[in-house]
Design an enzyme around this catalytic site. Structure first.
Site: not given
Ligand code: DX5
Ligand code: ZN
Length: 219
Positions: A32, A36, A67, A137, A34, A7, A175, A65
């Protein structure tokens, strides 16, 4: 071999090009990302422009991913990135099967993720047959460097049993808070993909290959 997905949230952002270069050449390795939106989770990271730069600097498959509150909007805007995985959160959609079908048009694999407190039963059989990946998660989404929640192990086992019962094919990804001390129990429980941020980028020696082997439990 267990796929490892470092990540980037934990990497040295001011030297991201060098960080990516250090991961090149490893097999069964994803990157990975993230994403957000400051709304679905109380943190804000990066979006399309930065992802585009990363895509141009790495040959590794991108494991995104999301979010975010509105994953369908991101499907539209991420079209040109050639994502390997597009994962959205079940809590963020009204019609997860429809979102999964849409995302399939822009990414090789579509994943669905759930927060630690969301029941596995919120993933319908129809959805589980549709997706290529389920992301469990093992921390509350929003931040790197949190403590692993051991309850996730039973969730992986349950998902693995469910996959067999449904003759489904999704990969199980985990994760949050993963390190070489807990990775073996996750692999044994049935995890196919392990995400690790701090364990890789903030390790004392900064020897990423060594940490990746340790996470897999291979010499
Ligand atoms: C948390 C993110 C994770 C996180 C993992 O919301 O989804 O990917 O960056 O970081 P570590 O491995 O440090 O828990
Ligand atoms: Zn993540």
């Amino acid at each position: 071999m267990t796929i490892i997905s470092p990540s980037l949230l934990a990497c040295d952002f001011l030297n991201i090009e060098a960080e990516l270069a250090r991961l090149e050449g490893e097999s069964d390795l994803w990157i990975h990302l993230d994403i957000m939106d400051g709304h679905f989770v109380p943190n804000l990271t990066f979006g399309h422009p930065i992802m585009k730069l990363i895509a141009g600097k790495s040959s590794l498959p991108l494991d995104a991913h999301f979010m975010v509150t509105n994953p369908d909007f991101y499907i539209e805007t991420m079209k040109d990135l050639n994502l390997h995985v597009f994962t959205f959160h079940i809590e963020a959609t009204q019609d997860a099967v429809a979102t999964a079908k849409k995302a399939k048009a822009i990414a090789k694999k579509v994943g669905v993720s759930l927060r630690p407190g969301t029941a596995l039963s919120s993933l319908s059989d129809e959805l589980l047959k549709q997706v290529d990946l389920v992301l469990v998660m093992s921390v509350e989404p929003g931040f790197g460097g949190q403590k692993f929640m051991p309850e996730s192990i039973a969730r992986i086992q349950e998902l693995k049993a469910k996959r067999a019962a449904l003759h489904a094919h999704f990969l199980i990804e985990v994760d949050g808070g993963i390190n070489p001390n807990n990775s073996q129990s996750l692999i044994q429980a049935g995890a196919d993909v392990l995400v690790a941020g701090s364990a890789i980028f903030k390790s004392e020696k900064h020897n990423y290959s060594e940490t990746i082997s340790k996470l897999r439990g291979t010499p």
